[in-house]
Design an enzyme around this catalytic site. Structure first.
Site, PDB file in Angstrom:
ATOM      1  N   VAL A   1      63.003  36.559  54.460  1.00  0.00           N
ATOM      2  CA  VAL A   1      63.391  37.381  55.620  1.00  0.00           C
ATOM      3  C   VAL A   1      64.940  37.551  55.473  1.00  0.00           C
ATOM      4  O   VAL A   1      65.723  36.379  55.767  1.00  0.00           O
ATOM      5  CB  VAL A   1      62.844  36.706  57.010  1.00  0.00           C
ATOM      6  CG1 VAL A   1      63.614  37.782  58.078  1.00  0.00           C
ATOM      7  CG2 VAL A   1      61.398  36.820  57.062  1.00  0.00           C
ATOM      8  N   PHE A   2      65.496  38.650  55.783  1.00  0.00           N
ATOM      9  CA  PHE A   2      67.174  38.699  56.105  1.00  0.00           C
ATOM     10  C   PHE A   2      67.451  38.847  57.275  1.00  0.00           C
ATOM     11  O   PHE A   2      67.177  39.706  58.224  1.00  0.00           O
ATOM     12  CB  PHE A   2      67.611  40.065  55.182  1.00  0.00           C
ATOM     13  CG  PHE A   2      69.006  40.075  55.300  1.00  0.00           C
ATOM     14  CD1 PHE A   2      69.857  39.143  54.392  1.00  0.00           C
ATOM     15  CD2 PHE A   2      69.827  41.351  55.672  1.00  0.00           C
ATOM     16  CE1 PHE A   2      71.135  39.547  54.389  1.00  0.00           C
ATOM     17  CE2 PHE A   2      70.940  41.616  55.672  1.00  0.00           C
ATOM     18  CZ  PHE A   2      71.910  40.615  55.004  1.00  0.00           C
ATOM     19  N   GLY A   3      68.373  38.118  57.612  1.00  0.00           N
ATOM     20  CA  GLY A   3      69.134  37.982  59.029  1.00  0.00           C
ATOM     21  C   GLY A   3      70.664  38.424  58.891  1.00  0.00           C
ATOM     22  O   GLY A   3      71.248  37.933  58.227  1.00  0.00           O
ATOM     23  N   TYR A   4      71.147  39.570  59.668  1.00  0.00           N
ATOM     24  CA  TYR A   4      72.165  40.068  59.809  1.00  0.00           C
ATOM     25  C   TYR A   4      72.878  40.127  61.015  1.00  0.00           C
ATOM     26  O   TYR A   4      73.909  40.455  61.484  1.00  0.00           O
ATOM     27  CB  TYR A   4      72.278  41.543  58.981  1.00  0.00           C
ATOM     28  CG  TYR A   4      71.363  42.351  59.726  1.00  0.00           C
ATOM     29  CD1 TYR A   4      72.067  43.252  60.803  1.00  0.00           C
ATOM     30  CD2 TYR A   4      70.189  42.455  59.315  1.00  0.00           C
ATOM     31  CE1 TYR A   4      71.004  44.074  61.660  1.00  0.00           C
ATOM     32  CE2 TYR A   4      69.270  43.594  60.054  1.00  0.00           C
ATOM     33  CZ  TYR A   4      69.772  44.313  60.973  1.00  0.00           C
ATOM     34  OH  TYR A   4      68.852  45.232  61.782  1.00  0.00           O
ATOM     35  N   GLY A   5      72.070  39.738  62.082  1.00  0.00           N
ATOM     36  CA  GLY A   5      72.558  39.500  63.537  1.00  0.00           C
ATOM     37  C   GLY A   5      72.181  38.247  63.939  1.00  0.00           C
ATOM     38  O   GLY A   5      72.477  37.338  63.399  1.00  0.00           O
TER      39      GLY A   5
ATOM     40  N   GLU B   1      61.963  41.258  67.201  1.00  0.00           N
ATOM     41  CA  GLU B   1      62.495  42.344  66.768  1.00  0.00           C
ATOM     42  C   GLU B   1      61.743  43.707  67.098  1.00  0.00           C
ATOM     43  O   GLU B   1      61.797  44.711  66.444  1.00  0.00           O
ATOM     44  CB  GLU B   1      62.621  42.381  65.195  1.00  0.00           C
ATOM     45  CG  GLU B   1      63.217  40.868  64.853  1.00  0.00           C
ATOM     46  CD  GLU B   1      64.669  40.789  65.113  1.00  0.00           C
ATOM     47  OE1 GLU B   1      65.495  41.921  65.553  1.00  0.00           O
ATOM     48  OE2 GLU B   1      65.123  39.693  65.443  1.00  0.00           O
TER      49      GLU B   1
END
Length: 188
Positions: free
Chosen positions: A5-9, A86
């Site tokens: 899983v990519f987290g950018y926030g 989300e």
């Protein structure tokens, strides 16, 4: 089978699920923008906050963190948690994740990314672009169950700095928020 899983926030500093590994890196062809409205975490339906989403933009990089989730039970729990957290993001895509600026080969293929589309028919919370000062004013005044919207931007800026990443959009919005807060404090 492993899930990434990519987290950018806020996933950069507040995961909320068990993971086995955390890798700093980036995705290519996207930039982070404060275009998504938040009516459930950093705002309300009457006064939405602004949170980040990704916008396709050739040549850009979006730095963040990829989380490896290995166990079947951990994957199930993470997905259940993320689908609630989300829920205002209407897209779930799978993108390649890189750790080396010079490499054309991804470190991880197919990391899961939650994004908000600009299609207001499927994403009723999309706010889109706005002048910097307008975004800053909205962020200053918005507050939701997860706290003030301004905390979100300052946490994001700090988290990116800790990763050694500078995001010009995040920096510019955070500085605009600081400027208005200072003006409010000094009465100028």
């Amino acid at each position: 089978m492993v899930m990434w899983v990519f987290g950018y926030g806020s996933l950069i500093w507040k995961t909320g699920f068990h993971y086995d590994e955390r890798v700093v890196g980036f995705i290519r062809g996207y930039r982070r923008v404060f275009y998504q409205g938040s009516t459930d975490h950093r705002g309300t339906p009457d006064f939405p906050g602004r949170t980040v989403t990704l916008q396709a933009f050739p040549g850009e990089l979006c730095w963040g963190v990829a989380y490896k989730i290995s166990g079947e039970k951990d994957q199930k729990n993470a997905l259940e948690y993320l689908e609630v957290r989300e829920k205002q993001y209407d897209l779930k895509v799978y993108l390649d994740f890189f750790t080396d600026l010079d490499s054309t080969t991804p470190a991880i293929n197919g990391v899961m990314v939650y994004m908000a589309s600009p299609d207001t028919r499927t994403n009723k919370n999309y706010l889109g672009p706005a002048p910097l000062e307008e975004m800053a004013k909205q962020i200053i005044h918005a507050e939701g169950p997860s706290g003030p919207n301004r905390d979100y931007i300052f946490h994001l800026e700090d988290a990116l700095n800790q990763l050694g990443c500078e995001d010009l959009h995040v920096r510019d919005v955070a500085n605009a928020v600081r400027k208005i807060l200072l003006e409010m404090k000094t009465g100028s």
